[in-house]
Design a protein around this motif. Structure first.
Motif, mmCIF file in Angstrom:
data_model
loop_
_atom_site.group_PDB
_atom_site.id
_atom_site.type_symbol
_atom_site.label_atom_id
_atom_site.label_comp_id
_atom_site.label_asym_id
_atom_site.label_seq_id
_atom_site.Cartn_x
_atom_site.Cartn_y
_atom_site.Cartn_z
ATOM 1 N N LYS B 130 0.837 -1.187 0.000
ATOM 2 C CA LYS B 130 0.000 0.000 0.000
ATOM 3 C C LYS B 130 0.877 1.244 0.000
ATOM 4 O O LYS B 130 0.599 2.217 -0.672
ATOM 5 C CB LYS B 130 -0.871 -0.007 1.253
ATOM 6 C CG LYS B 130 -2.348 0.063 0.964
ATOM 7 C CD LYS B 130 -3.092 0.207 2.268
ATOM 8 C CE LYS B 130 -3.793 -1.063 2.651
ATOM 9 N NZ LYS B 130 -4.230 -1.038 4.033
ATOM 10 N N PHE B 131 1.918 1.180 0.809
ATOM 11 C CA PHE B 131 2.745 2.373 0.950
ATOM 12 C C PHE B 131 3.868 2.422 -0.061
ATOM 13 O O PHE B 131 4.405 3.458 -0.364
ATOM 14 C CB PHE B 131 3.313 2.436 2.355
ATOM 15 C CG PHE B 131 2.254 2.722 3.353
ATOM 16 C CD1 PHE B 131 1.784 4.003 3.503
ATOM 17 C CD2 PHE B 131 1.689 1.712 4.091
ATOM 18 C CE1 PHE B 131 0.778 4.273 4.404
ATOM 19 C CE2 PHE B 131 0.691 1.984 4.988
ATOM 20 C CZ PHE B 131 0.232 3.262 5.146
ATOM 21 N N PHE B 135 1.338 2.570 -3.835
ATOM 22 C CA PHE B 135 1.395 3.997 -3.612
ATOM 23 C C PHE B 135 1.970 4.685 -4.843
ATOM 24 O O PHE B 135 1.392 5.608 -5.409
ATOM 25 C CB PHE B 135 2.325 4.187 -2.429
ATOM 26 C CG PHE B 135 2.134 5.483 -1.716
ATOM 27 C CD1 PHE B 135 1.015 6.258 -1.925
ATOM 28 C CD2 PHE B 135 3.086 5.902 -0.809
ATOM 29 C CE1 PHE B 135 0.854 7.422 -1.231
ATOM 30 C CE2 PHE B 135 2.922 7.073 -0.118
ATOM 31 C CZ PHE B 135 1.814 7.834 -0.333
ATOM 32 N N THR B 725 -2.705 5.172 4.451
ATOM 33 C CA THR B 725 -2.544 5.284 3.004
ATOM 34 C C THR B 725 -3.106 6.596 2.503
ATOM 35 O O THR B 725 -2.454 7.324 1.769
ATOM 36 C CB THR B 725 -3.260 4.127 2.292
ATOM 37 O OG1 THR B 725 -3.052 2.961 3.048
ATOM 38 C CG2 THR B 725 -2.727 3.953 0.910
ATOM 39 N N GLU B 729 -1.295 9.633 0.695
ATOM 40 C CA GLU B 729 -1.772 10.062 -0.618
ATOM 41 C C GLU B 729 -2.018 11.565 -0.590
ATOM 42 O O GLU B 729 -1.684 12.280 -1.527
ATOM 43 C CB GLU B 729 -3.062 9.337 -0.982
ATOM 44 C CG GLU B 729 -2.836 8.065 -1.754
ATOM 45 C CD GLU B 729 -4.134 7.303 -1.932
ATOM 46 O OE1 GLU B 729 -5.129 7.918 -2.337
ATOM 47 O OE2 GLU B 729 -4.154 6.099 -1.631
ATOM 48 N N TRP B 768 4.379 6.076 11.272
ATOM 49 C CA TRP B 768 4.354 5.045 10.242
ATOM 50 C C TRP B 768 5.582 4.150 10.354
ATOM 51 O O TRP B 768 5.489 2.932 10.302
ATOM 52 C CB TRP B 768 4.295 5.668 8.852
ATOM 53 C CG TRP B 768 4.082 4.636 7.791
ATOM 54 C CD1 TRP B 768 2.886 4.157 7.371
ATOM 55 C CD2 TRP B 768 5.070 3.922 7.063
ATOM 56 N NE1 TRP B 768 3.079 3.195 6.420
ATOM 57 C CE2 TRP B 768 4.408 3.023 6.209
ATOM 58 C CE3 TRP B 768 6.466 3.944 7.050
ATOM 59 C CZ2 TRP B 768 5.073 2.172 5.341
ATOM 60 C CZ3 TRP B 768 7.140 3.086 6.191
ATOM 61 C CH2 TRP B 768 6.444 2.220 5.353
#
Lengths: 213, 1251
Positions: B130-131, B135, B725, B729, B768
């Motif tokens: 996701k990251f 991403f 996320t 973003e 994070w």
């Protein structure tokens, strides 16, 4: 860098207000140097140093943090996983002493430690060379430590190199005591080291290059 | 020995197929020993083996290179392979999310990011993907989307027919109800201007002129149309009915008024003529020039002539003179006659002669002569006609015309030149009245036109119907209004009407183009100027409204562009004008949105433009905020909302750049996009900052202890970063927004509040990273658990968990690179943290890996417990090593160098150095720790091998005489295991393993020795062990391994000693003593001088003297003699042991005795032979001689010569005594309790040590 892989690794975090001499303390301990005009630490600094206690060698991984408030978000991620925490103040700076409580709390919070009386804190009163400007007495130090259940404290001077080695030794010994107690209480699997497993000095082997004929 | 080796070699040959990759070293050793056994075939094989390791190494290197070159590629490759392996279904990335993306992109997306092994990612719901890559993919997608949009905009801007369908669709999604807004807008404007209009209407009523009068006037004008262009095309009747319609006059009234108009006298019309210029006139004078002037008159009235001035000596005169000629009868076939004459002044003959010098050419001369002759004959002069032009009045249109006419002359064919004339009609009307009439007419007609034709708002741009046009032209012509006057009138009327029915802005800008110049030059009368500004005041609100509503959706983008262009043109014209004093161009009641500052009349057009732009943006944004309000009140919902918002704003700015910015800059020199950006950045900042800071602060702190990650379940870990996320973003969205700003206004961007946007996210990043470690540990654990410990493919020597672990690192790296964190100090700290975390993960991985393989390869049956090195073990080690290898390149990829360079600039080189130092330390520490983990694992492997080896060693040593094959088995065992290790491990780790093996072997053997000495094993036991060790060393030890293993060499010596027969052992003691004595420079026992040589098979010895002998007797002196032994004793058993005479009571005895000791040649060849000079103190009784001291002379130091002894130099030997009882040899002897020889020797030895 580290000579022996069987050394116990200990993560040490040095905390305290800006300007109490954390970096100096570390530099004195690791490289026996002192810089009168050292700068503010940016974020964090890191050094390794081996230390012998009772015949065993421990490798200290020392994280020196920046004391200024603006670095707070930068230093706190480094607390997690620490084995030893050094709370530092300057004996000629009352407010740095008063902030110890804040530092301790910050550490406990971010290092995510449950039972704080189980954690090896050591309180260090630095700049013991300038006793003429002393603002924090030994008694105050002891009182505070007692109130907070901290058993190890020492006054040091990074400038004179007095008690610096001793401070770190004291810290490791403290850690050892707590570790032993924990071992007794419960047989926790310790993933960092297994001291009992092997002894005998390291020697990468092999006989010269003689061939037998 | 022979048997042993032979057996081994046989075994080797039979086993050849199995251990194809046996060791070069071993084979070499064996080959050297037993060349006969080595067939040529096996040599070849050995050679090939020799080449192999290198090849392997190169291959690995290559792999690493490829891997580093293109990580994405590697990632794909690995992942696809894994897919195949696990045969898992593809995860199709969240379909709905990408539904709007063209299929090609989606397809591409999937290919670039093939779904990874579903199982690992499921551990944490694809946290890292996701990251990391997801991403990035998303970012790329947005960028592509933006690019597409940009291209579309560019296309549109280039006025190519745009592919509007999709564009609008997209826009509609975002702004579904903008259309409705526009109506609102219209009414607002009208209400704004209602007041003004009413006032105007009143104005109209109070003017003296009433509509009927105007109507009558128009009828009258229709009756008396002028010009060529009217009556033929549109009949009078048509015009009458049109006028009646427009003025809404009843029939009776019309007839009445028409009657009145008909009865009125025809108007006094004038023909306005402007003689402008002439060109290429024929020369009439002798100097090649003419002095032209024009005479003009109407044909019907040729007596009434008008003359222009005379332009001297020119063929291209310019007059620009106006004349008004009354027209008697409009309908006649009248003509305007224009005659161009050459003026001839009255000159005398003499004067003419004076011109002789000005004469040009032959023709000119002839003319002059003719003139002179003429003047001379009749004494008078005459103007000469150059040419005539005739203009029939019926060819002149009502609106007038400007034409070039060619000049004719009777009976001359050639051209006489051309004349430019403007001709138009006018009447003698009052200008003011005419203008006013015109304004009213315009208004009535236009309203009528608009009503009948139903033109859409903003579309009418000055096109009247032919009838209306005719009426207006007639009025203008018959009133004699100038074009400027007409323009001003039109401008005022149009502006007025514009308030209720919007007209095309092009109309105004066209009119303004004509008015601006006269206005600037003060050519317009004061009343008109006043009217003009009033009209402008009415016009401007709608102009600014266009700017404000620039985002309004219209069906035609091109039209909007055009409209804006015209509006800007209008503004530009007005900017060029000086506003008359005391004019409030922007009354506050209309410009409510204007940020009015100051006291004076607010007439700053520029500021108003800015306000309009900002207000427009603000309205638009508020509209979006109100209508798109997020229904989802969760963090994610709000963040997504902000991401969309920024996306929209970005699109808006992007669009403004593509469409309008250039327009604004070029037309009114206004930086449209920049102005927008400044507004938006502040807005975005105020909106997002508190929200983001808050979300970051409230990110749930993860409670976990790195050591017990197993205790955490996946459920409770999902929540804390669900907002993550979206948070990042948003970060990227803002980041791109900031980048846009940097490009847009490089000078100001440093002052923007949004510039420090990353600080809002600071806590989020720290958090994070903290969570990422935990997630990584969790995932590593899962990866190890799922690892089947088989190679990922044939070209690599690691298994799936290593790939999984690295992909985690890779994702972390991608995440970091995506962040592109702008602040240097925190970047540095974050990097330190990331490296430390990666180290922690690596160590954790190593631990997990070793825990996984622990227990593998252990075999147990009733007879024995055995450990075999398995591929799994090797893979585990390789995995860890593979992870370790990537650490350094990984850290480089984090952009350290760049950060350090920036710190140097920002802070100081000293600070940078310290930071660099810290990072280096952290990295070194990380690599070191992992390396130590590998060593630990290798030790475990080797130690697991130890028991088997120990058992085989003991068995072999005990049983070898009984033809046991245990040595073979030992060799096989070691060979097998080492073969596996060598095949699977890389060179470095294999060498490490070997070192550890030797270390272990040394320790094991020492243990065996100690243990078996106590059991009084015979020397042969140790000798066998010694042989085995040497065999192993010769076979497995690599010659280039220069690291010294002290333990092993010591063990080897111990084995050697204990393996010796007692005699040899005794000699070993002596040799050792000889070596020790030779080292002594001075002795407390004294010194003896001898001469020794070999001659033939004899040793010739002369004992010269002794000095400083230690006092042995109570009298402080000694009674010494010297006995000569040749050692080793058992090899010289039949040899004499001669001795000197005793020299009493002296410490400096002179013996001076020579001896010849006969030995055999074989004895002489004994290499380690020694001569022992034993100096003793003679006891009175002769029984108990005491040792004073001893000296050794090795055979190697004795010369072989025929020269007499006397010619040889003396050899001085220091006397010594044995000192140590703890040497290995003595100890070995002491262990031989049952051995008489040993026992006796030790007894004597102790005597020799003295008291």
């Amino acid at each position: 860098m580290r000579s022996n892989h069987k050394n116990t690794l200990l993560k040490v975090v040095i905390l305290g207000d800006g300007g109490v001499g954390k970096s100096c303390l570390m530099n004195r301990f690791v490289s026996n140097q002192f810089d009168e005009h050292s700068f503010h630490t940016i974020g964090v600094e890191f050094l390794n140093k081996d230390i012998d206690i009772n015949g065993d060698t421990y490798t200290l991984q020392i994280w020196d943090t920046a004391g200024q408030e603006r670095f707070k978000t930068l230093r706190t991620p480094f607390y997690r996983g620490s084995d030893i925490c050094m709370l530092t103040y300057a004996i000629n700076d009352k407010s740095s002493f008063k902030n110890l409580q804040m530092w301790k709390n910050e550490f406990l919070y971010y290092a995510d430690i449950k039972e704080n009386n189980q954690f090896p804190f050591i309180v260090i009163g630095n700049k013991s060379d300038i006793t003429s400007e002393r603002e924090v007495s030994q008694l105050e130090l002891e009182t505070w430590c007692n109130e907070n259940g901290i058993t190890s404290s020492i006054e040091t001077s990074a400038k004179n190199a007095s008690n610096v080695q001793e401070a770190f030794i004291l810290a490791v010994e403290h850690w050892l005591r707590i570790e032993k107690r924990a071992d007794k209480n419960e047989t926790v699997y310790n993933d960092t080291v297994d001291l009992t497993k092997k002894q005998g000095e390291k020697s990468s082997c092999c006989i010269g290059s003689s061939d037998e004929n | 020995m022979y048997e042993l080796l032979r057996g081994l070699e046989m075994h080797r040959i039979t086993e050849k197929e199995k251990c194809d990759k046996c060791f070069l070293q071993r084979s070499n050793a064996l080959r050297r020993r037993k060349k006969a056994f080595v067939r040529s075939g096996s040599v070849k094989r050995i050679n090939s083996v020799r080449k192999n390791p290198k090849k392997h190494q190169e291959k690995t290197k290559k792999n690493i290179l490829v891997k580093e070159k293109n990580e994405d590629f590697r990632y794909i490759q690995l992942e696809t392979k894994k897919q195949k392996q696990h045969k898992n279904p593809l995860i199709i990335p969240n379909k709905s999310k990408y539904a709007t993306i063209p299929w090609i992109l989606r397809w591409k997306f999937r290919r670039v990011h093939p779904t990874c092994d579903i199982r690992i990612q499921q551990v944490d719901g694809g946290f890292f993907e996701k990251f990391g890559s997801l991403f990035r993919e998303q970012v790329e997608l947005t960028e592509t989307k933006e690019k597409l949009e940009k291209e579309k905009c560019a296309k549109l801007a280039a006025e190519v027919i745009p592919s509007k369908l999709d564009y609008e669709q997209e826009e509609n999604e975002i702004l579904p109800t903008v259309e409705s807004d526009s109506e609102n807008e219209g009414s607002m404007v009208s209400s704004d201007s209602d007041l003004e209009e009413n006032k105007d209407k009143n104005d109209l009523i109070f003017t003296a002129l009433n509509i009927e009068e105007l109507y009558a006037e128009i009828l009258y004008e229709i009756l008396h149309n002028v010009g060529c262009d009217v009556s033929y095309e549109i009949g009078q009747t048509t015009l009458f009915s049109y006028a009646q319609d427009a003025f809404k006059i009843s029939n009776d009234k019309h007839n009445h008024l028409l009657d009145m108009a008909e009865r009125k006298e025809p108007p006094e019309l004038l023909l306005n003529v402007e003689i402008i210029e002439a060109k290429d006139l024929r020369s009439k004078d002798s100097n090649g020039m003419s002095d032209p002037f024009v005479t003009l008159y109407l044909n019907s009235n040729n007596t009434h002539r008008y003359n222009t001035s005379v332009k001297q000596t020119t063929l291209n005169p310019t007059w620009e003179e106006h004349f008004a000629l009354p027209i008697a009868d409009q309908n006649s076939e009248d003509m305007l006659i224009l005659e161009v004459w050459d003026f001839d002044p009255a000159e005398t003959v003499k004067e003419k002669f004076g011109k002789l010098f000005e004469v040009k050419g032959v023709k000119g001369m002839r003319k002059l002569v003719k003139e002179i002759a003429l003047t001379a004959t009749n004494g008078q002069h005459e103007n000469e006609l150059i040419g005539i032009a005739k203009i029939p009045l019926k060819t002149v249109p009502a609106s007038g015309m400007t034409m070039w006419y060619s000049l004719d002359k009777k009976n001359k064919v050639s051209r006489q030149g051309v004349l430019k004339v403007r001709v138009s009609f006018s009447s003698e009307k009052n200008n003011q009245v005419a203008e006013q009439e015109l304004r009213h007419m315009l208004r009535i007609i236009l309203l009528h036109e608009l009503e009948t034709s139903k033109v859409a708002p903003y579309w009418w741009c000055g096109m009247f119907s032919p009838q209306a046009n005719c009426l207006l032209t007639q009025h203008i012509a018959q009133s004699g209004l100038t074009p400027t006057e007409v323009s001003v009138c039109q401008y005022c009327v149009f502006a007025l009407i514009h308030q209720s029915h919007a007209l095309s802005f092009a109309l105004f800008s066209k009119l303004l183009a004509g008015i601006v110049k006269p206005l600037q030059n003060n050519q317009i009368c004061e009343d008109d100027v006043k009217l003009f500004w009033n009209a402008t005041k009415k016009l401007l609100p709608s102009c600014f409204s266009i700017i404000r509503k620039i985002r309004k959706k219209t069906s035609n983008e091109k039209a909007t562009m055009k409209q804006v262009t015209e509006v800007l043109k209008i503004l530009n014209y007005i900017l060029q004008l000086d506003l008359p004093p005391n004019t409030d161009l922007f009354p506050l009641n209309i410009y409510k949105w204007k940020t009015y500052t100051g006291d004076g009349p607010n007439c700053d057009i520029f500021g108003t433009i800015n306000d309009a732009v900002v207000q427009g943006a603000s309205d638009w944004m508020n509209y979006i905020l109100e209508n798109n309000n997020s229904r989802d009140e969760s963090d994610v919902g709000r963040l997504t909302y902000y991401i969309q918002l920024i996306q929209l704003i970005k699109t808006d700015i992007q669009k403004s750049i593509e469409y309008y910015d250039k327009l604004f800059q070029e037309t009114v020199n206004f930086q449209y996009a920049k102005s927008l950006y400044i507004f938006y950045q502040a807005k975005v900042s105020t909106l997002c900052e508190p929200e983001v800071t808050n979300i970051c602060k409230n990110l749930k702190r993860l409670t976990f202890n790195g050591k017990t990650s197993t205790l955490m379940t996946t459920e409770d870990s999902k929540e804390p970063l669900s907002a993550g996320t979206s948070l990042f973003e948003l970060y990227l969205a803002v980041q791109r927004f900031v980048v846009l700003g940097t490009g847009l206004c490089p000078a100001d961007c440093d002052n923007f509040h949004i510039k420090n946007f990353h600080q809002w996210f600071h806590g989020g990043v720290a958090q994070w990273l903290d969570i990422a470690v935990y997630k990584a540990l969790q995932r590593i654990e899962k990866a190890v658990e799922l690892d089947k410990l088989t190679q990922v493919d044939n070209t690599v020597k690691y298994s799936s968990s290593a790939v999984d672990t690295l992909s985690i690192f890779y994702q972390v790296k991608v995440f970091w690179q995506q962040l592109n964190w702008p602040d240097v100090e925190s970047s540095y700290t974050f990097i330190a943290k990331i490296i430390d975390d990666i180290c922690r993960c690596s160590v954790f991985y190593a631990d997990q890996m070793s825990a996984k393989v622990d227990g593998m390869g252990d075999h147990e049956n009733v007879y024995e417990k055995k450990f075999e090195v398995t591929n799994e073990w090797c893979l585990a080690i390789n995995n860890i090593d593979y992870v370790r290898e990537t650490l350094e390149p990984f850290t480089q990829d984090l952009g350290m160098t760049d950060i350090i360079a920036k710190i140097t600039d920002l802070k100081s080189p000293v600070d940078a150095q310290r930071c660099q130092h810290t990072l280096d330390n952290v990295i070194a520490n990380a690599i070191d720790t992992v390396r130590n983990k590998i060593i630990e694992l290798l030790e475990i492997v080797v130690n697991k091998m130890a028991p088997s080896m120990k058992r085989l060693l003991i068995e072999g040593a005990e049983l070898c005489n009984q033809d046991s094959n245990s040595i073979d088995r030992l060799m096989m065992y070691v060979d097998n295991n080492l073969s596996t290790l060598h095949r699977e491990l890389n060179e470095e780790n294999f060498n490490r393993t070997l070192s550890i093996v030797w270390e272990m072997l040394g320790a094991t053997l020492e243990e065996i020795i100690q243990c078996n000495l106590d059991k009084r094993r015979p020397p042969s036991f140790f000798d066998n062990l010694h042989k085995t060790l040497n065999l192993m060393l010769g076979s497995f030890k690599s010659p280039n391994d220069c690291s010294n293993c002290d333990a092993l060499s010591r063990t080897e010596r111990l084995l050697k000693i204990n393996g010796l027969e007692t005699n040899d052992l005794i000699h070993e003691v002596h040799l050792e003593m000889a070596r020790n004595f030779a080292k002594e420079k001075e002795s407390s026992y004294g010194e003896i001088s001898v001469k020794v040589k070999f001659e033939g098979s004899a040793i010739k010895v002369e004992v010269m003297n002794a000095r400083n002998l230690i006092a042995m007797d109570s009298n402080g002196s000694c009674d010494s003699f010297v006995r000569i032994h040749v050692l080793p004793e058992h090899k010289f058993s039949a040899i004499d042991k001669p001795k000197t005479k005793t020299h009493n009571k002296t410490q400096f005895p002179l013996y001076d005795e020579a001896f010849v000791i006969n030995i055999t040649h074989e004895q002489k060849a004994i290499k380690d032979g020694l001569i022992l000079f034993s100096v003793k103190d003679k006891d009175l009784l002769g029984y108990n001689n005491q040792y004073i001291g001893e000296a050794f002379l090795p055979f190697s130091e004795i010369p072989e010569t025929n020269k007499p002894l006397s010619s040889l130099p003396q050899v001085h030997l220091q006397l010594g005594r044995p000192t140590s009882l703890s040497s290995d040899c003595i100890r070995a002897l002491e262990h031989r309790q049952g051995d008489k020889l040993a026992k006796e020797f030790l007894k004597k030895y102790k005597q020799r040590m003295g008291s």
